[in-house]
Design an enzyme around this catalytic site. Structure first.
Site, PDB file in Angstrom:
ATOM      1  N   SER A 194       0.739  -1.197  -0.029  1.00  0.00           N
ATOM      2  CA  SER A 194      -0.009  -0.079   0.074  1.00  0.00           C
ATOM      3  C   SER A 194       0.636   1.289  -0.112  1.00  0.00           C
ATOM      4  CB  SER A 194      -1.048   0.185   1.149  1.00  0.00           C
ATOM      5  OG  SER A 194      -0.407   0.445   2.525  1.00  0.00           O
TER       6      SER A 194
ATOM      7  N   LYS B 105       1.085   4.353   6.831  1.00  0.00           N
ATOM      8  CA  LYS B 105       0.099   5.351   5.940  1.00  0.00           C
ATOM      9  C   LYS B 105       0.728   6.675   5.872  1.00  0.00           C
ATOM     10  CE  LYS B 105      -2.902   1.976   5.010  1.00  0.00           C
ATOM     11  NZ  LYS B 105      -2.674   1.115   3.962  1.00  0.00           N
TER      12      LYS B 105
END
Length: 200
Positions: A69, A105
């Protein structure tokens, strides 16, 4: 006729002089002190390395990246150092707890910010287009929140750099992250060796 016996030659034993003995003793003493000093230096180096590793573990924990990701900036298997603390800013790659897992993230919006994403994947914070050189391919992804989105107090809005793959704050099931869940931000990659460097 008398038997002839070979005469054995004997070497003359030459004893070292007092001066030679003193010189030899000094040489041995020098070797001993040099070895002792070297041993002391090695001991202090080992202690210093042990202390440094201990400090790194306490203040800058290491984590290994799983999943894709955060590509292309971070790849699965990368090992990175984390700077602990809740003081994180927009653009930082943050580490946080989510459902008993540690996730990584990028922080897009802080408390009170308005986040908007258009159909092409351009991200706006408080009406300003973000410059995102870390994103290889922009994408809105499967976003199911109402945009523009207002980040609640005490929370942060996060997104993965691989926008089409990342499950993040664009999904109502994840939502914004409570600042209390933040461990810190990634600062330095230590593995693989060819990619050692600062995390941007």
């Amino acid at each position: 006729m008398e038997n002839e016996h070979p005469v054995e030659e004997t070497e003359k034993i030459v004893l070292p002089t007092t001066e030679e003995l003193v010189e030899q003793l000094e040489r041995e003493r020098y070797r001993f002190h040099r070895f002792k000093a070297l041993r002391r230096v090695i001991f202090f180096l080992i202690v210093a390395v042990a202390v440094a590793v201990f400090v790194l573990i306490l203040l800058m924990p290491t984590i290994q990246i799983n999943g894709n990701s955060m590509e292309p900036q971070l790849k699965a298997g990368d090992v990175v150092l984390t700077q602990k603390g809740k003081d994180v800013e927009s653009g930082d790659v943050v580490v946080f707890y989510y459902n008993d897992k540690i996730l990584v993230k990028r922080l897009i919006g802080n408390s009170g910010d308005w986040v908007d994403i258009d159909d092409t994947g351009d991200v706006y914070v408080n009406g300003e287009l973000l410059d995102e050189p870390y994103v290889a391919k922009k994408s809105l992804g499967e976003c199911d929140i109402d945009l523009p989105y207002h980040v609640p107090e005490g929370r942060i809005f996060v997104m993965g750099d691989q926008r089409s793959e990342s499950i993040d704050s664009r999904y109502s099931s994840v939502g914004c992250i409570d600042k209390e869940q933040v461990v810190g931000k990634l600062v330095f990659r230590i593995w693989p060796i060819g990619d050692i460097g600062i995390v941007n």
